[in-house]
Design a protein around this motif. Structure first.
Motif: not given
Length: 256
Positions: A51-75
């Motif tokens: 299904s569509v992956p959910k975001e996992e937050v690693y950065e919370t600052s509102e004063n920064l631009l950051f790449d968003k992270f959506y983990p899917i899984g492992w083999s």
């Protein structure tokens, strides 16, 4: 004599009956087949129902631009799949990147992305997933990726009976472009297992890229706990100054 004949007839009838019921054309037990089929379907759904992956937050600052992270899984053999939505530094385009990595070697197994080479002004994770899920699911299945609920955990932590911790070193120097502040010139990160085994897992030299900081917010682990990926976030001076840009990368290792 009559008694012996009677017993013989009974034995003959039993033999004929057994032969008929053991015939190769006998229909299989449908109930048994249904049970096996249902079990296999559950197993299939558990491992490869994406299904569509959910975001996992690693950065919370509102004063920064950051790449968003959506983990899917492992083999089971240590490959990790995830999606990132790279931050837009004023280009006006939508960016998307899905990767499958061998987490212990750092080798990129497969990648599909939307970037400057195929410019796209609008987009979203959900839309991109739905439009290309046939490609994504085919590659995830091909690499044995099972979708799981994944969260970032903090060091130190006990994983499979081993206490795992991170030792992170940063070297700073004055910037060479005259901004007047210190920048990161290089960094190394070591994993320690049970305070004994020490392993270099992450090393970078940044030259003049105006890196303000490098940190490790934690790690993610495979369901078996055999594989661990430490996540590193890098803060870089913005293209035209603040807001600064946060990107992330992984360094993986085996716990045993």
């Amino acid at each position: 004599m009559k008694k012996q004949i009677f017993i013989g007839i009974i034995i003959l009838n039993l033999f004929i009956f057994a032969s008929c019921t053991g015939d190769g054309n006998t229909e299989p037990d449908k109930n048994k087949e249904d049970v096996i089929s249902d079990s296999e379907q559950v197993s299939s759904d558990k491992n490869f129902n994406y299904s569509v992956p959910k975001e996992e937050v690693y950065e919370t600052s509102e004063n920064l631009l950051f790449d968003k992270f959506y983990p899917i899984g492992w083999s089971e053999d240590g490959k990790f799949a995830y999606i990132s939505e790279p931050a837009d530094e004023g280009t006006g385009f939508y960016f998307f990147d899905i990767k499958i990595m061998d987490i212990t070697s750092g080798k990129l197994i497969w990648e599909w992305k939307i970037d400057q080479t195929n410019e796209q002004e609008t987009g979203s994770l959900s839309q991109t997933w739905q439009e290309n899920k046939k490609i994504f699911i085919e590659k995830l299945k091909e690499n044995g990726i099972s979708q799981e609920k994944i969260k970032i955990e903090a060091f130190p932590e006990n994983v499979n009976g081993n206490m795992i911790d991170l030792e992170h070193k940063i070297k700073r120097e004055k910037d060479k472009k005259g901004f007047g502040f210190d920048i990161v010139s290089e960094t190394q990160a070591y994993i320690t297992i049970n305070k004994e085994k020490k392993q270099l897992i992450y090393e970078k030299n940044y030259d003049d890229n105006i890196i303000l900081n490098v940190s490790c917010p934690g790690f993610i682990k495979s369901p078996s706990g055999k594989y661990v990926a430490a996540i590193f976030k890098t803060e870089q001076w913005g293209y035209e100054g603040p807001p600064n840009l946060i990107t992330f990368s992984f360094a993986g290792f085996k716990t045993n």
